[in-house]
Design a protein around this motif. Structure first.
Motif, PDB file in Angstrom:
ATOM      1  N   THR A 136      53.018  77.989 -52.404  1.00 56.45           N
ATOM      2  CA  THR A 136      53.184  79.145 -51.529  1.00 56.45           C
ATOM      3  C   THR A 136      52.640  78.788 -50.143  1.00 56.45           C
ATOM      4  N   ALA A 137      52.899  79.626 -49.163  1.00 59.57           N
ATOM      5  CA  ALA A 137      52.377  79.383 -47.813  1.00 59.57           C
ATOM      6  C   ALA A 137      50.851  79.413 -47.856  1.00 59.57           C
ATOM      7  N   PRO A 138      50.192  78.477 -47.149  1.00 54.07           N
ATOM      8  CA  PRO A 138      48.730  78.512 -47.121  1.00 54.07           C
ATOM      9  C   PRO A 138      48.245  79.786 -46.430  1.00 54.07           C
ATOM     10  N   ARG A 139      47.000  80.112 -46.687  1.00 56.57           N
ATOM     11  CA  ARG A 139      46.386  81.278 -46.051  1.00 56.57           C
ATOM     12  C   ARG A 139      45.492  80.794 -44.920  1.00 56.57           C
ATOM     13  N   VAL A 140      45.656  81.384 -43.732  1.00 59.00           N
ATOM     14  CA  VAL A 140      44.751  81.112 -42.616  1.00 59.00           C
ATOM     15  C   VAL A 140      43.516  81.953 -42.864  1.00 59.00           C
ATOM     16  N   THR A 141      42.348  81.290 -43.005  1.00 66.07           N
ATOM     17  CA  THR A 141      41.107  81.985 -43.371  1.00 66.07           C
ATOM     18  C   THR A 141      40.126  82.111 -42.222  1.00 66.07           C
ATOM     19  N   GLU A 150      38.310  79.771 -25.817  1.00 64.63           N
ATOM     20  CA  GLU A 150      38.294  78.377 -26.290  1.00 64.63           C
ATOM     21  C   GLU A 150      39.658  77.743 -26.072  1.00 64.63           C
ATOM     22  N   ALA A 151      39.684  76.610 -25.346  1.00 73.94           N
ATOM     23  CA  ALA A 151      40.942  75.908 -25.109  1.00 73.94           C
ATOM     24  C   ALA A 151      41.356  75.077 -26.323  1.00 73.94           C
ATOM     25  N   ARG A 152      40.412  74.784 -27.212  1.00 75.11           N
ATOM     26  CA  ARG A 152      40.700  74.021 -28.435  1.00 75.11           C
ATOM     27  C   ARG A 152      40.184  74.818 -29.633  1.00 75.11           C
ATOM     28  N   PRO A 153      40.833  75.929 -29.966  1.00 78.04           N
ATOM     29  CA  PRO A 153      40.339  76.751 -31.071  1.00 78.04           C
ATOM     30  C   PRO A 153      40.515  76.036 -32.411  1.00 78.04           C
ATOM     31  N   SER A 154      39.624  76.311 -33.327  1.00 77.94           N
ATOM     32  CA  SER A 154      39.701  75.760 -34.691  1.00 77.94           C
ATOM     33  C   SER A 154      40.222  76.821 -35.633  1.00 77.94           C
ATOM     34  N   PHE A 155      40.988  76.369 -36.605  1.00 79.80           N
ATOM     35  CA  PHE A 155      41.536  77.267 -37.613  1.00 79.80           C
ATOM     36  C   PHE A 155      41.124  76.770 -38.990  1.00 79.80           C
ATOM     37  N   GLY A 156      40.812  77.671 -39.872  1.00 76.95           N
ATOM     38  CA  GLY A 156      40.525  77.349 -41.268  1.00 76.95           C
ATOM     39  C   GLY A 156      41.669  77.833 -42.135  1.00 76.95           C
ATOM     40  N   PHE A 157      41.916  77.155 -43.235  1.00 78.47           N
ATOM     41  CA  PHE A 157      43.021  77.531 -44.116  1.00 78.47           C
ATOM     42  C   PHE A 157      42.728  77.022 -45.515  1.00 78.47           C
ATOM     43  N   GLU A 158      43.429  77.577 -46.472  1.00 78.07           N
ATOM     44  CA  GLU A 158      43.311  77.117 -47.863  1.00 78.07           C
ATOM     45  C   GLU A 158      44.644  77.313 -48.563  1.00 78.07           C
ATOM     46  N   GLY A 159      44.798  76.573 -49.644  1.00 81.42           N
ATOM     47  CA  GLY A 159      46.046  76.647 -50.394  1.00 81.42           C
ATOM     48  C   GLY A 159      45.866  76.117 -51.798  1.00 81.42           C
ATOM     49  N   GLU A 160      46.938  75.584 -52.350  1.00 81.11           N
ATOM     50  CA  GLU A 160      46.945  75.086 -53.721  1.00 81.11           C
ATOM     51  C   GLU A 160      45.936  73.950 -53.872  1.00 81.11           C
ATOM     52  N   PRO A 161      45.100  73.968 -54.926  1.00 81.28           N
ATOM     53  CA  PRO A 161      44.137  72.877 -55.130  1.00 81.28           C
ATOM     54  C   PRO A 161      44.836  71.518 -55.204  1.00 81.28           C
ATOM     55  N   GLY A 162      44.288  70.545 -54.469  1.00 80.01           N
ATOM     56  CA  GLY A 162      44.830  69.189 -54.475  1.00 80.01           C
ATOM     57  C   GLY A 162      45.977  68.976 -53.503  1.00 80.01           C
ATOM     58  N   ALA A 163      46.479  70.049 -52.880  1.00 80.53           N
ATOM     59  CA  ALA A 163      47.596  69.911 -51.947  1.00 80.53           C
ATOM     60  C   ALA A 163      47.110  69.299 -50.641  1.00 80.53           C
ATOM     61  N   SER A 164      48.004  68.662 -49.916  1.00 81.99           N
ATOM     62  CA  SER A 164      47.696  68.182 -48.567  1.00 81.99           C
ATOM     63  C   SER A 164      48.338  69.164 -47.589  1.00 81.99           C
ATOM     64  N   PRO A 173      55.716  68.637 -33.656  1.00 83.88           N
ATOM     65  CA  PRO A 173      55.900  68.077 -35.010  1.00 83.88           C
ATOM     66  C   PRO A 173      54.651  68.240 -35.866  1.00 83.88           C
ATOM     67  N   LEU A 174      54.863  68.552 -37.120  1.00 80.75           N
ATOM     68  CA  LEU A 174      53.754  68.711 -38.067  1.00 80.75           C
ATOM     69  C   LEU A 174      53.087  67.349 -38.296  1.00 80.75           C
ATOM     70  N   VAL A 175      51.745  67.345 -38.348  1.00 77.40           N
ATOM     71  CA  VAL A 175      50.974  66.138 -38.648  1.00 77.40           C
ATOM     72  C   VAL A 175      49.948  66.478 -39.729  1.00 77.40           C
ATOM     73  N   ALA A 176      49.486  65.471 -40.459  1.00 77.99           N
ATOM     74  CA  ALA A 176      48.475  65.671 -41.501  1.00 77.99           C
ATOM     75  C   ALA A 176      47.215  66.283 -40.891  1.00 77.99           C
ATOM     76  N   CYS A 177      46.659  67.273 -41.574  1.00 81.38           N
ATOM     77  CA  CYS A 177      45.461  67.940 -41.055  1.00 81.38           C
ATOM     78  C   CYS A 177      44.516  68.325 -42.172  1.00 81.38           C
ATOM     79  N   ASP A 178      44.313  67.469 -43.147  1.00 78.17           N
ATOM     80  CA  ASP A 178      43.414  67.762 -44.273  1.00 78.17           C
ATOM     81  C   ASP A 178      41.974  67.810 -43.841  1.00 78.17           C
TER      82      ASP A 178
END
Length: 178
Positions: A136-141, A150-164, A173-178
């Motif tokens: 499912t879509a991850p949740r922004v937490t 803030e010019a560089r805000p941080s975001f927290g998120f969670e999703g399926e265990p073990g997912a990247s 373009p989407l890039v890895a952000c684990d």
């Protein structure tokens, strides 16, 4: 020492050991003349082959409902493959793909070999799981809500265990952000 073997057949008195053996036969006619000798070769193989080596295929979760497995073993051997508790089928050629789609869940692949002498060996196996359901879509937490300085805000998120995860800003373009 020659052994009489009249009747056109011969069976050794004791079992032969593993390895190559040469059978010799000659004949003597009614007048007592000895003819030339003929030979035949036989290789005794009583040893079952080792389990094959599984060289490719899933060993954890896979999104492929018909995964391909590759394996190798004794030269000239025939192979038998099975998924879960299904009956083993011939799978010569070093690879196997199930004929149908596997259901999501845990599965087991097994492969064994039968050498050229007919000795059946033990099976090698590999556990894997089919998972064709996308997360499912991850949740922004965490992160700014509304205007921020803030010019560089941080975001927290969670999703399926073990997912990247993959992230982007403003459609880049989407890039890895684990």
């Amino acid at each position: 020492t020659p052994v009489a073997c009249d009747g056109g057949s011969f069976t050794p008195a004791a079992p032969l050991a593993d390895g190559s053996h040469t059978f010799h036969v000659s004949q003597i006619d009614l007048a007592g003349n000895a003819g030339p000798e003929a030979t035949g070769q036989v290789t005794i193989d009583l040893i079952a082959p080792a389990p094959p080596q599984i060289t490719a295929g899933p060993s954890g979760a896979t999104a492929q409902p018909a995964p391909r497995f590759e394996f190798e073993g004794e030269a000239g051997a025939g192979f038998r493959c099975a998924i879960d508790g299904d009956a083993a089928v011939a799978c010569d050629g070093g690879s196997f793909t199930p004929s149908g789609l596997l259901a999501d869940g845990s599965h087991s692949f097994r492969v064994s070999q039968i050498d050229v002498a007919g000795n059946a060996g033990a099976a090698a196996s590999r556990e894997f799981a089919v998972d064709t359901t996308p997360p499912t879509a991850p949740r922004v937490t965490a992160g700014p809500v509304g205007p921020t300085r803030e010019a560089r805000p941080s975001f927290g998120f969670e999703g399926e265990p073990g997912a990247s995860f993959r992230c982007a800003i403003d459609g880049s373009p989407l890039v890895a952000c684990d």
